[in-house]
Motif scaffolding. Structure first.
Motif, PDB file in Angstrom:
ATOM      1  N   ASP A 258       0.822  -1.205   0.000  1.00 32.80           N
ATOM      2  CA  ASP A 258       0.000   0.000   0.000  1.00 32.80           C
ATOM      3  C   ASP A 258       0.859   1.259   0.000  1.00 32.80           C
ATOM      4  O   ASP A 258       0.503   2.269  -0.614  1.00 32.80           O
ATOM      5  CB  ASP A 258      -0.919  -0.026   1.222  1.00 32.80           C
ATOM      6  CG  ASP A 258      -1.841   1.176   1.277  1.00 32.80           C
ATOM      7  OD1 ASP A 258      -2.709   1.277   0.397  1.00 32.80           O
ATOM      8  OD2 ASP A 258      -1.676   2.004   2.184  1.00 32.80           O
ATOM      9  N   GLY A 259       1.990   1.204   0.686  1.00 35.46           N
ATOM     10  CA  GLY A 259       2.959   2.289   0.643  1.00 35.46           C
ATOM     11  C   GLY A 259       2.663   3.489   1.507  1.00 35.46           C
ATOM     12  O   GLY A 259       3.400   4.484   1.459  1.00 35.46           O
ATOM     13  N   LYS A 260       1.625   3.461   2.335  1.00 35.66           N
ATOM     14  CA  LYS A 260       1.257   4.630   3.128  1.00 35.66           C
ATOM     15  C   LYS A 260       2.041   4.738   4.434  1.00 35.66           C
ATOM     16  O   LYS A 260       2.144   5.834   5.000  1.00 35.66           O
ATOM     17  CB  LYS A 260      -0.246   4.597   3.436  1.00 35.66           C
ATOM     18  CG  LYS A 260      -1.130   4.729   2.206  1.00 35.66           C
ATOM     19  CD  LYS A 260      -2.605   4.680   2.593  1.00 35.66           C
ATOM     20  CE  LYS A 260      -3.495   4.822   1.363  1.00 35.66           C
ATOM     21  NZ  LYS A 260      -4.941   4.752   1.710  1.00 35.66           N
ATOM     22  N   LEU A 261       2.565   3.637   4.930  1.00 32.51           N
ATOM     23  CA  LEU A 261       3.275   3.633   6.211  1.00 32.51           C
ATOM     24  C   LEU A 261       4.751   3.354   6.001  1.00 32.51           C
ATOM     25  O   LEU A 261       5.132   2.596   5.092  1.00 32.51           O
ATOM     26  CB  LEU A 261       2.686   2.559   7.137  1.00 32.51           C
ATOM     27  CG  LEU A 261       1.205   2.694   7.510  1.00 32.51           C
ATOM     28  CD1 LEU A 261       0.767   1.498   8.340  1.00 32.51           C
ATOM     29  CD2 LEU A 261       0.955   3.993   8.275  1.00 32.51           C
ATOM     30  N   MET A 285      10.465 -15.444   6.347  1.00 37.18           N
ATOM     31  CA  MET A 285       9.218 -15.968   5.788  1.00 37.18           C
ATOM     32  C   MET A 285       9.111 -15.768   4.279  1.00 37.18           C
ATOM     33  O   MET A 285       8.467 -16.570   3.590  1.00 37.18           O
ATOM     34  CB  MET A 285       8.015 -15.280   6.463  1.00 37.18           C
ATOM     35  CG  MET A 285       7.889 -15.545   7.949  1.00 37.18           C
ATOM     36  SD  MET A 285       7.293 -17.202   8.335  1.00 37.18           S
ATOM     37  CE  MET A 285       5.597 -17.105   7.773  1.00 37.18           C
ATOM     38  N   THR A 286       9.725 -14.708   3.739  1.00 38.25           N
ATOM     39  CA  THR A 286       9.516 -14.370   2.334  1.00 38.25           C
ATOM     40  C   THR A 286      10.764 -14.458   1.473  1.00 38.25           C
ATOM     41  O   THR A 286      10.668 -14.465   0.244  1.00 38.25           O
ATOM     42  CB  THR A 286       8.960 -12.938   2.208  1.00 38.25           C
ATOM     43  OG1 THR A 286       9.965 -11.991   2.616  1.00 38.25           O
ATOM     44  CG2 THR A 286       7.706 -12.760   3.054  1.00 38.25           C
ATOM     45  N   GLY A 287      11.933 -14.497   2.113  1.00 32.48           N
ATOM     46  CA  GLY A 287      13.178 -14.531   1.346  1.00 32.48           C
ATOM     47  C   GLY A 287      13.699 -13.172   0.944  1.00 32.48           C
ATOM     48  O   GLY A 287      14.714 -13.087   0.244  1.00 32.48           O
ATOM     49  N   MET A 288      13.038 -12.105   1.362  1.00 30.56           N
ATOM     50  CA  MET A 288      13.507 -10.756   1.027  1.00 30.56           C
ATOM     51  C   MET A 288      13.204  -9.810   2.179  1.00 30.56           C
ATOM     52  O   MET A 288      12.354 -10.083   3.023  1.00 30.56           O
ATOM     53  CB  MET A 288      12.868 -10.250  -0.260  1.00 30.56           C
ATOM     54  CG  MET A 288      11.351 -10.088  -0.215  1.00 30.56           C
ATOM     55  SD  MET A 288      10.660  -9.541  -1.807  1.00 30.56           S
ATOM     56  CE  MET A 288      10.884 -11.033  -2.780  1.00 30.56           C
ATOM     57  N   ARG A 295       9.851  -2.297  -2.825  1.00 33.75           N
ATOM     58  CA  ARG A 295      10.327  -1.824  -4.125  1.00 33.75           C
ATOM     59  C   ARG A 295       9.786  -2.659  -5.270  1.00 33.75           C
ATOM     60  O   ARG A 295       9.555  -2.170  -6.364  1.00 33.75           O
ATOM     61  CB  ARG A 295      11.847  -1.836  -4.158  1.00 33.75           C
ATOM     62  CG  ARG A 295      12.491  -0.759  -3.296  1.00 33.75           C
ATOM     63  CD  ARG A 295      13.992  -0.951  -3.206  1.00 33.75           C
ATOM     64  NE  ARG A 295      14.627   0.076  -2.378  1.00 33.75           N
ATOM     65  CZ  ARG A 295      15.874  -0.001  -1.954  1.00 33.75           C
ATOM     66  NH1 ARG A 295      16.641  -1.047  -2.283  1.00 33.75           N
ATOM     67  NH2 ARG A 295      16.363   0.968  -1.211  1.00 33.75           N
ATOM     68  N   GLY A 296       9.563  -3.961  -4.986  1.00 29.81           N
ATOM     69  CA  GLY A 296       9.075  -4.848  -6.037  1.00 29.81           C
ATOM     70  C   GLY A 296       7.571  -4.878  -6.155  1.00 29.81           C
ATOM     71  O   GLY A 296       7.026  -5.541  -7.054  1.00 29.81           O
ATOM     72  N   SER A 297       6.869  -4.198  -5.226  1.00 27.55           N
ATOM     73  CA  SER A 297       5.406  -4.235  -5.224  1.00 27.55           C
ATOM     74  C   SER A 297       4.817  -3.291  -6.277  1.00 27.55           C
ATOM     75  O   SER A 297       5.390  -2.257  -6.579  1.00 27.55           O
ATOM     76  CB  SER A 297       4.868  -3.851  -3.842  1.00 27.55           C
ATOM     77  OG  SER A 297       5.337  -4.755  -2.873  1.00 27.55           O
TER      78      SER A 297
END
Length: 297
Positions: A258-261, A285-288, A295-297
């Protein structure tokens, strides 16, 4: 069970006040209530008066010969780091060795043994206690105890749910190895009813930002704390701690996308005490990292 009356025993807090130095690590400030963990460095061995709780000692530092006298006899052993000793409630011992020692201790009430034997193993525990081994080696019990210490010593101070999970597994291990009633039966297979499971899941979803514990979730489910972890896993396929962590990470993914926080606010929203803890768990949990995920979202 020792013949001494509980009124003649002292508490772990009274014991700590008798020692030559304060603990370097303690669970006292974490809000964890199932037991008490304390870690000491460079303490001179001395007599232990009867305690009102069972005491599990994890020997640290260098290997050394330890002599323990009391309760009708003398025991001695070459004790390596990671070995374990048990002082049952009501037992009094004198300890001697060469030089100061490093060790950690876990204190828990006799009622905990009743819960394990009566509720988990379906055995009658009345009139029985723990044996008093000196310097025994059990890799599983050692790993559980050292993981509790690592969790307490982490930057975020310890998750109550993770500590509860480790503690329950450790006490069950001690009962199966050292209960003098011979409690060797396998735990009963239990599973929460769907409506109880749903109540717990709903509570977790509503409290992702708080530090919940097994006792709290067990009360929501209407079962004992020792029943709960196994029953929840049988019902969902995950331990409560693994489930809670997965849900926190899932919510964090949405917030990051979402990028708001900022990262710190996302960590707080999802119940992580620090941005560093959040980054470690998220990457596990995610590998990153959270930053790379955003950045990838």
């Amino acid at each position: 069970m020792p013949s001494v009356d509980r009124l003649d025993c002292i508490s772990p807090d009274d014991l700590a006040a008798r020692l030559s130095t304060p603990p370097v690590l303690s669970s006292d400030q974490t809000g964890w209530e199932r037991g008490t963990v304390r870690l000491w460095r460079e303490v001179e061995p001395e007599s232990y008066p009867p305690l009102d709780q069972h005491c599990l000692t994890l020997h640290l530092g260098n290997a050394r010969r330890i002599v323990r006298s009391g309760e009708g006899g003398v025991a001695q052993a070459e004790v390596r780091p990671g070995a374990l000793s048990i002082t049952p409630w009501g037992a009094a011992y004198d300890w001697s060795t060469t030089g100061p020692v490093d060790y950690a201790e876990l204190y828990f009430s006799p009622a905990i043994l009743h819960q394990v034997s009566d509720e988990v193993l379906d055995k009658d525990h009345r009139g029985h206690s723990l044996q008093d081994p000196l310097g025994v080696v059990d890799p599983l019990a050692e790993a559980l105890f050292t993981t509790m210490l690592a969790e307490l010593g982490s930057m975020h101070g310890g998750s109550k749910l993770f500590l509860d999970t480790l503690f329950n597994a450790l006490v069950l291990r001690l009962v199966r190895l050292f209960a003098n009633a011979g409690l060797s039966a396998s735990p009963r297979r239990l599973a929460l009813a769907p409506e109880r499971t749903r109540r717990v899941i709903d509570y977790i979803e509503a409290n992702l930002a708080t530090d919940v514990g097994v006792t709290e979730l067990a009360e929501i489910a209407g079962v004992s704390a020792f029943h709960f972890t196994r029953a929840f896993k049988n019902a969902t396929g995950s331990t409560p701690y693994a489930y809670l962590t997965s849900r926190r990470v899932a919510v964090a993914k949405r917030a990051l996308a979402d990028g708001k926080l900022n990262i710190g606010a996302v960590a707080a929203l999802c119940g992580f005490r620090t941005s560093g803890q959040f980054a470690r768990m998220f990457k596990q949990m995610t590998g990153m990292t959270p930053t790379r995920f955003r950045r990838g979202s």
